[in-house]
Design a protein around this motif. Structure first.
Motif, PDB file in Angstrom:
ATOM      1  N   THR A   1      44.427  22.507  29.755  1.00 48.00           N
ATOM      2  CA  THR A   1      44.820  22.252  31.145  1.00 48.00           C
ATOM      3  C   THR A   1      43.604  21.891  31.998  1.00 48.00           C
ATOM      4  OG1 THR A   1      46.684  23.791  30.956  1.00 48.00           O
ATOM      5  CG2 THR A   1      45.948  23.221  33.180  1.00 48.00           C
TER       6      THR A   1
ATOM      7  N   ILE B   1      46.821  31.474  33.797  1.00 51.59           N
ATOM      8  CA  ILE B   1      47.048  30.169  33.187  1.00 51.59           C
ATOM      9  C   ILE B   1      47.757  29.266  34.184  1.00 51.59           C
ATOM     10  CG2 ILE B   1      48.280  28.927  31.356  1.00 51.59           C
ATOM     11  CD1 ILE B   1      47.912  31.287  29.569  1.00 51.59           C
TER      12      ILE B   1
ATOM     13  N   CYS C   1      39.672  32.055  39.264  1.00 46.13           N
ATOM     14  CA  CYS C   1      40.227  32.438  37.961  1.00 46.13           C
ATOM     15  C   CYS C   1      39.292  33.406  37.252  1.00 46.13           C
ATOM     16  CB  CYS C   1      40.454  31.197  37.100  1.00 46.13           C
ATOM     17  SG  CYS C   1      41.798  30.130  37.647  1.00 46.13           S
TER      18      CYS C   1
ATOM     19  N   ALA D   1      36.777  30.598  30.852  1.00 47.77           N
ATOM     20  CA  ALA D   1      36.643  30.583  32.314  1.00 47.77           C
ATOM     21  C   ALA D   1      35.186  30.481  32.721  1.00 47.77           C
ATOM     22  CB  ALA D   1      37.281  31.841  32.906  1.00 47.77           C
TER      23      ALA D   1
ATOM     24  N   TYR E   1      44.720  27.116  28.243  1.00 53.05           N
ATOM     25  CA  TYR E   1      43.825  27.178  29.399  1.00 53.05           C
ATOM     26  C   TYR E   1      42.799  26.050  29.345  1.00 53.05           C
ATOM     27  CZ  TYR E   1      40.532  29.179  32.769  1.00 53.05           C
ATOM     28  OH  TYR E   1      39.700  29.379  33.837  1.00 53.05           O
ATOM     29  N   SER E   2      42.168  25.869  28.176  1.00 53.84           N
ATOM     30  CA  SER E   2      41.131  24.845  28.042  1.00 53.84           C
ATOM     31  C   SER E   2      41.717  23.450  28.159  1.00 53.84           C
ATOM     32  CB  SER E   2      40.411  25.000  26.697  1.00 53.84           C
ATOM     33  OG  SER E   2      39.794  26.261  26.589  1.00 53.84           O
TER      34      SER E   2
ATOM     35  N   CYS F   1      38.278  27.526  39.913  1.00 57.11           N
ATOM     36  CA  CYS F   1      37.863  28.105  38.632  1.00 57.11           C
ATOM     37  C   CYS F   1      37.132  29.426  38.835  1.00 57.11           C
ATOM     38  CB  CYS F   1      36.969  27.126  37.882  1.00 57.11           C
ATOM     39  SG  CYS F   1      37.881  25.860  36.998  1.00 57.11           S
TER      40      CYS F   1
END
Length: 264
Positions: free
Chosen positions: A126, A264, A162, A70, A123-124, A159
């Motif tokens: 996406t 996520i 997040c 993140a 996560y990465s 982001c």
């Protein structure tokens, strides 16, 4: 869009120029983001010693690697926004964080459990897709500069939200256990000050993509400070429900195969 070059925000007028001449404009347009740059980089560097120790020991211990991707994508998107807005304050406040976040992610991924590796991969992956699509839209299909700014700013804010979500689970744990032992007073103070500085800068240049999320970050840090004040003693709790929750929380922390709350 505002480019952050010492402008006052929209509205102008004689009153605004009086404030500017008295130094308010200079502080908000130059001093505040300069201090925010230093504080932001200080917070990005804060996990470095612990991560290096974990790499040398080949054991993460209590380190949670899930926030590190993140950090990487948050800083990377703000770098893209800084390129578009020609804003050096934003650029230099996120460049070290981008490089450090990538390094932290590599170390954490190599040492964490399979469950957390999967979370990092999802996560990465996406966000990689989202970033690629955004780049395609900005460079080939969106011609208006303001529309490009809105798209980049919205994604960077997403982001950042997040990234801000990680302290929420800690806050809920503090409220549930009535102990602020998991909150760090100096870091909460620095986070609140950093958010206020960038909020003031964003308002001064009329860039709400900067002002709004940093204002929320300052409020989140303020909530942490309130909880530290309320539960600073951390006295043992006799409520059996809370005690059981504390034991369960410790069990989740000690087990590397358990996946904590993660956006996520």
């Amino acid at each position: 869009g505002a480019k952050g070059r010492g402008r006052l925000g929209a509205g102008g007028g004689a009153g605004a120029w009086v404030v500017y001449e008295m130094g308010g404009g200079v502080f908000l347009n130059t001093v505040a983001p300069s201090l925010g740059l230093v504080l932001a980089n200080g917070m990005f560097f804060s996990p470095l010693v612990a991560v290096l120790k974990a790499r040398n020991a080949q054991d993460l211990g209590q380190l949670n690697p899930l926030p590190y991707p993140a950090i990487t994508y948050n800083c990377g998107l703000w770098l893209a926004y800084s390129f578009h807005q020609d804003n050096l304050f934003i650029f230099f406040s996120n460049l070290p964080g981008f490089m450090l976040g990538f390094f932290f992610t590599l170390v954490g991924y190599g040492l964490t459990s399979q469950v957390r590796k999967l979370a990092i991969e999802v996560y990465s992956g996406t966000l990689n897709c989202v970033v690629m699509v955004t780049g395609l839209l900005v460079t080939n299909y969106i011609d208006k500069r303001e529309d490009q700014r809105i798209l980049l700013g919205s994604l960077a804010n997403f982001c950042l939200m997040c990234y801000y979500s990680f302290p929420l689970s800690t806050i809920m744990h503090v409220i549930r256990t009535k102990s602020a032992a998991s909150l760090h007073l100096p870091l909460s103070l620095l986070s609140g000050l950093n958010g206020l500085l960038w909020f003031g800068y964003g308002m001064a240049i009329a860039d709400y993509f900067i002002a709004v999320p940093n204002g929320l970050g300052a409020l989140l840090a303020g909530l942490q400070l309130v909880l530290i004040f309320l539960f600073r003693k951390g006295s043992p709790c006799t409520d059996p429900t809370i005690v059981q929750n504390q034991m369960s929380e410790r069990s989740r922390t000690d087990s590397k195969e358990k996946l904590p709350i993660f956006p996520i």
